[in-house]
Design a protein around this motif. Structure first.
Motif, mmCIF file in Angstrom:
data_model
loop_
_atom_site.group_PDB
_atom_site.id
_atom_site.type_symbol
_atom_site.label_atom_id
_atom_site.label_comp_id
_atom_site.label_asym_id
_atom_site.label_seq_id
_atom_site.Cartn_x
_atom_site.Cartn_y
_atom_site.Cartn_z
ATOM 1 N N GLY A 1 -8.673 11.955 3.377
ATOM 2 C CA GLY A 1 -7.663 11.059 2.819
ATOM 3 C C GLY A 1 -8.040 9.604 3.011
ATOM 4 N N GLN A 2 -8.621 9.279 4.177
ATOM 5 C CA GLN A 2 -9.025 7.894 4.447
ATOM 6 C C GLN A 2 -10.069 7.444 3.439
ATOM 7 N N ALA A 3 -11.034 8.317 3.191
ATOM 8 C CA ALA A 3 -12.097 7.956 2.249
ATOM 9 C C ALA A 3 -11.534 7.787 0.843
ATOM 10 N N LEU B 1 -7.780 2.144 -3.186
ATOM 11 C CA LEU B 1 -7.171 0.832 -2.972
ATOM 12 C C LEU B 1 -8.095 -0.299 -3.379
ATOM 13 N N THR B 2 -9.394 -0.130 -3.108
ATOM 14 C CA THR B 2 -10.307 -1.246 -3.355
ATOM 15 C C THR B 2 -10.904 -1.227 -4.755
ATOM 16 N N SER B 3 -10.581 -0.224 -5.549
ATOM 17 C CA SER B 3 -11.097 -0.258 -6.922
ATOM 18 C C SER B 3 -10.012 -0.651 -7.923
ATOM 19 N N LEU B 4 -8.875 -1.127 -7.407
ATOM 20 C CA LEU B 4 -7.810 -1.586 -8.310
ATOM 21 C C LEU B 4 -8.141 -2.991 -8.821
ATOM 22 N N PRO B 5 -7.745 -3.286 -10.040
ATOM 23 C CA PRO B 5 -8.058 -4.601 -10.608
ATOM 24 C C PRO B 5 -7.070 -5.671 -10.147
ATOM 25 N N VAL B 6 -6.823 -5.769 -8.869
ATOM 26 C CA VAL B 6 -5.829 -6.724 -8.359
ATOM 27 C C VAL B 6 -6.374 -7.438 -7.123
ATOM 28 N N HIS C 1 -7.774 -1.275 10.299
ATOM 29 C CA HIS C 1 -8.807 -1.110 11.310
ATOM 30 C C HIS C 1 -9.692 0.073 10.923
ATOM 31 N N ASP C 2 -9.656 0.382 9.626
ATOM 32 C CA ASP C 2 -10.401 1.511 9.090
ATOM 33 C C ASP C 2 -11.719 0.973 8.519
ATOM 34 N N ARG C 3 -12.837 1.418 9.105
ATOM 35 C CA ARG C 3 -14.168 0.932 8.682
ATOM 36 C C ARG C 3 -14.376 1.086 7.181
ATOM 37 N N ALA C 4 -13.958 2.237 6.652
ATOM 38 C CA ALA C 4 -14.177 2.517 5.220
ATOM 39 C C ALA C 4 -13.507 1.452 4.355
ATOM 40 N N VAL C 5 -12.331 1.023 4.756
ATOM 41 C CA VAL C 5 -11.627 -0.004 3.982
ATOM 42 C C VAL C 5 -12.300 -1.355 4.183
#
Ligand SMILES: Nc1ncnc2c1ncn2[C@@H]1O[C@H](COP(=O)(O)OP(=O)(O)OP(=O)(O)O)[C@@H](O)[C@H]1O
Ligand SMILES: [Mg+2]
Lengths: 283, 192
Positions: free
Chosen positions: B149-151, B157-162, B169-173
């Motif tokens: 789920g984290q991945a 979240l980071t591929s949204l156009p916003v 504190h999540d490395r992946a994010v």
């Protein structure tokens, strides 16, 4: 039995039955909102404010009961800004209650009216229901469910979490004010019907029973209205049959129903335990 | 609590906010939404400073917020009602399906597990963006999620156009953000 039909032929009895039926449509939804806003003591506050309105009416010669309803509505609107914090409303209502009763007694003393006369108007009696009361209850029976079903999404958010509602585009201040005015006016109307001490039978008790039966705001409203109709009609007929005052019979019946609803074990839905996908293919 | 914060986030930028517990990260996000009244200073979003109640309503609607404390609430709310509150119910429902919580739509929020609840809030945020929100304010949005789920959530979240401002504190994010800031005792420091 024939005795019952004789009674039902009476004008006052018919008007009372009609008023109770109208009350059963709007007031239990008001009860749901009261629980949702966490303002269960609201009826005590409205009782005192209604008395202030009555005192004002006796002083000025305006219909005291109309003054009572208006005073309740105004105080509901005045309370709205305090709804921002969870404890704000209950505290403010306590303060309002003391101020209102003090002001009421002062006004009564100035107007030279016997205070007992004013208090009497607060007791209410179902069989003494006047046309004005029926009209007020009719308006509540239309406005409350109407607003509820038009705005149920926003309402569910607001009662769940104010901040979430605010961040979903709900104008929380305005909606809270509308709700508080409606609650105040409806409680004032219900006080006229059953008297201040028995007003719970029409508002809170059906809502409490419904809270146990449903897991969503809309579900709760349906159940509450259902309970309200059953309690009011069965209670009224029972009171006539037993030749007892309707108010206490209604409260007892509603109380028994609320208690019974709480004795039913909480409903569990199957999905609650695990997702269907996991059930099919264990990892 | 939070003081001397001077931060400019460019449109479309992804900024990760880290820092010790209690340093004021949540307070900063809430101040952007006007949920925490700022004693001094100005917060502009899209060059607009919120003054009136209508301004705040607009700003809140224009932001997708994932709160850190996803309160159980005082009163039951169905997961589907939460999804619908995004303004784009169908998008949020589709996102809920993708996040594996679509079948819980008819359940009240207080019966969901912590991770299921967080996934539902993520799906709501997707709906908010579909409804036109240009800013994502996410407060530890992956803290309750399992590894997979984290991945997934980090990618989503980071591929949204916003524009994204995410406390995490999540490395992946963090790795998928352009800038990383650290907050210490209410003040900000740029790390990358
Ligand atoms: N409602 C509140 N009333 C008073 N103080 C608060 C409130 N909320 C937070 N605080 C205080 O403000 C400070 C910053 O809190 P904040 O929640 O912003 O920290 P945070 O950086 O998000 O921490 P965490 O990593 O634990 O989420 C803390 O010292 C906290 O105790
Ligand atoms: Mg925090």
């Amino acid at each position: 039995m024939t005795q019952l039909f004789d009674l039902l032929a009476l004008d006052a009895v018919q008007r009372a039955a009609f008023a109770l039926l109208l009350g059963a449509i709007g007031l239990p939804i008001v009860g749901v909102v009261i629980i949702g806003l966490d303002i269960v003591p609201v009826r005590f506050a409205m009782m005192h404010i209604a008395l202030l309105g009555i005192a004002f009416g006796l002083l000025t010669g305006v219909d005291p009961l109309l003054c009572a309803v208006v005073a309740c509505g105004l105080s509901g609107a005045g309370l709205a800004p305090l709804a921002r914090s969870a404890s704000g409303l209950s505290g403010a209502m306590g303060l309002l209650m003391s101020l209102a009763i003090a002001a009421a007694l002062l006004v009564l003393s100035i107007s030279g009216v016997n205070a007992a006369g004013a208090f009497e108007l607060l007791w209410g009696s179902i069989l003494a229901t006047r046309t004005g009361d029926v009209v007020l209850l009719g308006v509540i029976a239309v406005v409350v469910p109407g607003l509820f079903f038009l705005r149920r999404g926003q309402l569910a958010l607001l009662l769940h979490d104010r901040e979430l509602a605010a961040c979903s585009g709900v104008r929380v201040e305005r909606l809270t004010m509308v709700l508080l005015v409606l609650v105040a006016v409806a409680v004032a109307g219900a006080i006229r019907l059953t008297g201040a001490l028995l007003v719970d039978a029409l508002t809170l008790l059906p809502a409490l029973a419904a809270r146990r039966m449903a897991h969503s705001l809309t579900g709760m409203a349906w159940w509450a209205v259902g309970f309200g109709v059953v309690v009011n009609l069965v209670g009224f007929v029972l009171a006539l049959l037993l030749d007892q005052p309707p108010g206490p019979v209604l409260v007892l019946l509603a109380g028994v129903l609320a208690l019974a609803a709480h004795l039913i074990p909480e409903r569990r839905t199957p999905e609650w335990q695990s997702s269907p996908r996991e059930a099919v293919s264990p990892h | 609590m939070v003081h001397g914060v001077d931060l400019v986030v460019e449109p479309g930028e992804r900024v990760a906010l880290t820092g010790t517990n209690g340093s004021g990260k949540t307070t900063l996000l809430r101040a952007v939404l006007g949920l925490h009244p700022a004693r001094s200073g100005v917060i502009e979003v899209g060059g607009v400073r919120a003054g009136s109640a209508a301004d705040w309503t607009r700003r809140r609607r224009d932001a997708a917020w994932i709160p850190q404390k996803q309160a159980a609430g005082r009163f039951p709310l169905l997961a589907d009602e939460l999804l619908a509150s995004s303004g784009a119910p169908e998008h949020a429902r589709t996102a809920a399906e993708e996040l594996g919580v679509g079948h819980l739509r008819g359940q009240p929020l207080h019966t969901l597990s912590g991770g299921q609840l967080q996934r539902t809030y993520l799906a709501r945020a997707m709906g908010c963006v579909a409804a036109g929100a240009g800013l994502l304010l996410a407060d530890e949005p992956t803290a309750a999620l399992d590894f997979a789920g984290q991945a997934d959530a980090a990618r989503m979240l980071t591929s949204l156009p916003v524009t994204v401002l995410v406390v995490t504190h999540d490395r992946a994010v963090v790795n998928r953000c352009e800038r990383v800031l650290e907050m210490a005792a209410g003040a900000l420091r740029e790390i990358t």
